[in-house]
Design an enzyme around this catalytic site. Structure first.
Site, PDB file in Angstrom:
ATOM      1  N   CYS A 126       0.821  -1.221   0.000  1.00  0.00           N
ATOM      2  CA  CYS A 126       0.000   0.000   0.000  1.00  0.00           C
ATOM      3  C   CYS A 126       0.851   1.265   0.000  1.00  0.00           C
ATOM      4  O   CYS A 126       0.326   2.356  -0.184  1.00  0.00           O
ATOM      5  CB  CYS A 126      -0.936   0.003   1.198  1.00  0.00           C
ATOM      6  N   HIS A 273      -2.952   6.784   3.583  1.00  0.00           N
ATOM      7  CA  HIS A 273      -3.443   5.541   2.981  1.00  0.00           C
ATOM      8  C   HIS A 273      -4.728   5.159   3.706  1.00  0.00           C
ATOM      9  O   HIS A 273      -4.808   5.208   4.933  1.00  0.00           O
ATOM     10  CB  HIS A 273      -2.385   4.446   3.132  1.00  0.00           C
ATOM     11  N   ASN A 303     -10.290  -0.096   1.320  1.00  0.00           N
ATOM     12  CA  ASN A 303      -8.838  -0.058   1.151  1.00  0.00           C
ATOM     13  C   ASN A 303      -8.488  -0.479  -0.278  1.00  0.00           C
ATOM     14  O   ASN A 303      -8.680  -1.633  -0.656  1.00  0.00           O
ATOM     15  CB  ASN A 303      -8.200  -1.013   2.171  1.00  0.00           C
TER      16      ASN A 303
HETATM   17  O1  UT7 Z   1      -3.433  -1.673   3.843  1.00  0.00           O
HETATM   18  C1  UT7 Z   1      -2.818  -2.259   4.940  1.00  0.00           C
HETATM   19  C2  UT7 Z   1      -3.478  -3.487   5.310  1.00  0.00           C
HETATM   20  N1  UT7 Z   1      -4.361  -3.668   6.358  1.00  0.00           N
HETATM   21  C3  UT7 Z   1      -4.620  -2.934   7.468  1.00  0.00           C
HETATM   22  O2  UT7 Z   1      -4.193  -1.853   7.677  1.00  0.00           O
HETATM   23  C4  UT7 Z   1      -5.516  -3.579   8.480  1.00  0.00           C
HETATM   24  C5  UT7 Z   1      -4.991  -3.430   9.880  1.00  0.00           C
HETATM   25  N2  UT7 Z   1      -5.889  -4.103  10.837  1.00  0.00           N
HETATM   26  C6  UT7 Z   1      -7.131  -3.689  11.082  1.00  0.00           C
HETATM   27  O3  UT7 Z   1      -7.577  -2.699  10.537  1.00  0.00           O
HETATM   28  C7  UT7 Z   1      -7.947  -4.451  12.110  1.00  0.00           C
HETATM   29  O4  UT7 Z   1      -7.111  -5.378  12.767  1.00  0.00           O
HETATM   30  C8  UT7 Z   1      -9.162  -5.179  11.483  1.00  0.00           C
HETATM   31  C9  UT7 Z   1     -10.195  -4.185  10.997  1.00  0.00           C
HETATM   32  C10 UT7 Z   1      -8.717  -6.058  10.305  1.00  0.00           C
HETATM   33  C11 UT7 Z   1      -9.827  -6.082  12.515  1.00  0.00           C
HETATM   34  O5  UT7 Z   1     -10.280  -5.300  13.620  1.00  0.00           O
HETATM   35  P1  UT7 Z   1     -10.009  -5.789  15.099  1.00  0.00           P
HETATM   36  O6  UT7 Z   1     -10.644  -4.807  15.998  1.00  0.00           O
HETATM   37  O7  UT7 Z   1      -8.542  -6.051  15.224  1.00  0.00           O
HETATM   38  O8  UT7 Z   1     -10.859  -7.117  15.157  1.00  0.00           O
HETATM   39  P2  UT7 Z   1     -10.364  -8.613  15.462  1.00  0.00           P
HETATM   40  O9  UT7 Z   1      -9.725  -9.209  14.258  1.00  0.00           O
HETATM   41  O10 UT7 Z   1      -9.603  -8.620  16.765  1.00  0.00           O
HETATM   42  O11 UT7 Z   1     -11.759  -9.329  15.696  1.00  0.00           O
HETATM   43  C12 UT7 Z   1     -12.608  -8.983  16.824  1.00  0.00           C
HETATM   44  C13 UT7 Z   1     -13.862  -9.832  16.717  1.00  0.00           C
HETATM   45  C14 UT7 Z   1     -13.586 -11.305  16.501  1.00  0.00           C
HETATM   46  O12 UT7 Z   1     -14.589 -12.021  17.178  1.00  0.00           O
HETATM   47  P3  UT7 Z   1     -14.290 -12.704  18.609  1.00  0.00           P
HETATM   48  O13 UT7 Z   1     -13.160 -13.662  18.357  1.00  0.00           O
HETATM   49  O14 UT7 Z   1     -13.913 -11.562  19.515  1.00  0.00           O
HETATM   50  O15 UT7 Z   1     -15.585 -13.354  18.961  1.00  0.00           O
HETATM   51  C15 UT7 Z   1     -13.786 -11.508  15.021  1.00  0.00           C
HETATM   52  O16 UT7 Z   1     -14.175 -12.819  14.675  1.00  0.00           O
HETATM   53  O17 UT7 Z   1     -14.616  -9.390  15.578  1.00  0.00           O
HETATM   54  C16 UT7 Z   1     -14.909 -10.530  14.742  1.00  0.00           C
HETATM   55  N3  UT7 Z   1     -14.942 -10.076  13.362  1.00  0.00           N
HETATM   56  C17 UT7 Z   1     -16.073  -9.668  12.778  1.00  0.00           C
HETATM   57  N4  UT7 Z   1     -17.344  -9.544  13.226  1.00  0.00           N
HETATM   58  C18 UT7 Z   1     -18.268  -9.075  12.367  1.00  0.00           C
HETATM   59  C19 UT7 Z   1     -13.921  -9.988  12.477  1.00  0.00           C
HETATM   60  N5  UT7 Z   1     -14.374  -9.537  11.317  1.00  0.00           N
HETATM   61  C20 UT7 Z   1     -15.703  -9.309  11.465  1.00  0.00           C
HETATM   62  C21 UT7 Z   1     -16.718  -8.844  10.625  1.00  0.00           C
HETATM   63  N6  UT7 Z   1     -17.970  -8.720  11.106  1.00  0.00           N
HETATM   64  N7  UT7 Z   1     -16.481  -8.467   9.340  1.00  0.00           N
END
Ligand code: UT7
Length: 346
Positions: A126, A273, A303
Site C-alpha cells: 500500500c 493511505h 482499502n
Molecule cells: O493496507 C494495509 C493493510 N491492512 C490494514 O491496515 C488492516 C490493519 N488491521 C485492522 O484494521 C484491524 O485489525 C481489522 C479491521 C482487520 C480487525 O479489527 P479488530 O478490531 O482487530 O478485530 P479482530 O480481528 O480482533 O476481531 C474482533 C472480533 C472477533 O470475534 P471474537 O473472536 O472476539 O468473537 C472476530 O471474529 O470481531 C470478529 N470479526 C467480525 N465480526 C463481524 C472480524 N471480522 C468481522 C466482521 N464482522 N467483518
C-alpha cells in the site's frame, strides 16, 4: 530544479458493494464494519477488468488534464501527444495483470501509446504510490534528460480476497489513481520551494508474513493437482498490521515535520493511505492533530492499497481543495511491511 505533480486522474469501477450487501451473505453487519474500520462501501471491478485497465483509465484522465493545461487540438489528439512526452511509467500494485512478467506498466505504456517511456512496476504494498513518487523524482534528475513521469497505483484486490473470510473481504476495494510528475527547471520564478520537498521511505521485512499471498510465487509454486478450489488470496495478521500502522504513521509524521523543520499547522492536508479510519484517528490522537486535517474517503472505496493515496489526491484536486502553494503530506504503510510519506508543495 523541482519535481511537481502537474495532473491527476482516477478510475473507480461502477459496481458498488455496500456493507449491507455483504451482510446479506456473510456473518457481519454494517455496524461492525463501520465501527471497526470506517468503511461503508467498496467498488468492485467486473470480471473482464484487469489492473492495467483501471490504470489506463486513471492515466488517461491525468493526461487529458495536462492536455487541457497545454490547450491545443482535440481531446484525444491532445492526450496522445501528451503520452508521447512521458519518459517513464511507474506502477505500484500488489495485483498485477500477470504474475512476475510482463509488468503491468508495460501493458499501460503500450495502450497509452507512450512510446518514449520506460516502464516498470514496483512492489511496495500500500506504500506503492509514496515509493513511486520518490523513485520518479530520482529518475527525473537533471543529469537524466528525463522530464515527465506517470506514477500510478492500481489494484484489483477483489480478485485476491477470500470472500468467505469476513475478517478480510470487508476491507478491500478496487480502483486506480495516477499522477503526472514533471521536473521543472526554473523554481526561482515561483516560490523558493515547490513540488516534492521530502520523502521518508522505510521497511520492516521481519513483518513479511503479516500481510502475504502465500501461493503462486517461487517459494510455493503451484503444482499439478495443487489447487483446492481456492484461488490465491491475501492473508493478514490484522492486529500486527494495525499496531505497525499506528506506530509507523505516527513516527513518519513526526520525522517529516522534524526533518523539514516545520509544524503541523503549516500542513494544509494529510492524505493518508485509506486502510482503517481508526488507524488514522489513533495516530492523530497521539500527535494531537485534529481529525479534520486528515482526508478520508475510506467510507466509499474501502482499502484500495497502492491506489488509495492517488485516488484521494485526485478527488481533492478535482474538487479544487488543493490550492497552489498548499503543503500536503501523504502517509502510508502496507505489505512488506513498508511505510513512508511525502511532503509536497502543491
Ligand atoms: O493496507 C494495509 C493493510 N491492512 C490494514 O491496515 C488492516 C490493519 N488491521 C485492522 O484494521 C484491524 O485489525 C481489522 C479491521 C482487520 C480487525 O479489527 P479488530 O478490531 O482487530 O478485530 P479482530 O480481528 O480482533 O476481531 C474482533 C472480533 C472477533 O470475534 P471474537 O473472536 O472476539 O468473537 C472476530 O471474529 O470481531 C470478529 N470479526 C467480525 N465480526 C463481524 C472480524 N471480522 C468481522 C466482521 N464482522 N467483518
Amino acid at each position: 530544479m523541482a519535481i511537481e505533480i502537474i495532473a491527476t486522474g482516477r478510475a473507480i469501477p461502477p459496481r458498488r458493494l455496500t456493507n449491507h450487501d455483504l451482510a446479506a451473505k456473510l456473518d457481519t453487519s454494517d455496524a461492525w464494519i463501520r465501527s471497526h474500520t470506517g468503511i461503508g462501501a467498496r467498488h468492485i471491478a467486473d470480471e473482464d477488468t484487469a489492473c492495467s485497465d483501471l490504470a489506463l483509465e486513471a492515466a488517461r484522465q491525468a493526461l487529458v488534464m495536462v492536455a487541457a493545461q497545454e490547450g491545443s487540438g482535440n481531446e484525444t489528439g491532445d492526450m496522445t501527444q501528451v503520452a508521447l512526452t512521458l519518459d517513464v511509467i511507474i506502477l505500484g500494485t500488489a495485483t498485477p495483470d500477470y504474475l512476475g512478467c510482463p509488468s503491468t506498466a508495460c501493458v499501460v505504456q503500450d495502450k497509452l501509446g507512450a512510446r518514449n517511456a520506460a516502464a516498470l512496476d514496483i512492489t511496495a504494498g500500500c506504500s506503492g504510490f509514496i515509493y513511486g513518487l520518490e523513485i520518479a523524482a530520482g529518475l527525473l534528475g537533471t543529469r537524466s534528460g528525463r522530464k515527465r513521469a506517470l506514477v500510478i497505483g492500481s489494484e484489483i484486490l477483489s480478485r485476491f480476497v477470500d470472500w468467505t473470510d469476513r475478517g478480510m473481504c470487508i476491507l478491500f476495494g478496487d480502483g486506480a489513481g495516477a499522477a503526472i510528475v514533471e521536473r521543472t527547471e526554473n523554481p526561482s520564478a515561483g516560490p523558493a520551494k515547490q513540488g516534492l520537498l521530502r520523502t521518508i521511505l522505510g521497511a520492516d521485512g521481519s513483518g513479511t508474513e503479516h500481510l502475504i499471498m502465500w501461493r503462486g510465487g517461487s517459494r510455493n509454486p503451484y503444482k499439478p493437482g495443487d489447487l483446492d478450489g481456492m484461488p490465491p488470496h491475501i492473508e493478514m495478521n490484522g492486529r500486527a498490521v494495525y499496531n505497525f500502522a499506528v506506530k509507523s504513521v505516527t513516527e513518519t509524521i513526526e520525522n517529516l515535520l522534524a526533518q523539514e523543520n516545520i509544524t503541523i499547522n503549516e500542513v494544509s492536508r494529510i492524505v493518508p493511505h485509506q486502510a482503517n479510519a481508526r488507524i488514522v484517528q489513533a495516530a492523530g490522537k497521539r500527535l494531537g492533530i485534529p481529525e479534520e486535517k486528515f482526508f478520508l474517503n475510506i467510507q466509499e472505496y474501502a482499502n484500495t492499497s497502492a491506489a488509495s493515496i492517488p485516488i484521494a489526491l485526485d478527488e481533492l484536486n478535482r474538487a479544487g481543495e488543493l490550492r497552489k502553494g498548499d503543503l500536503i503530506m501523504t502517509i502510508g504503510f502496507g505489505a512488506g511491511l513498508t511505510y513512508g510519506g511525502n511532503l509536497i508543495i502543491w
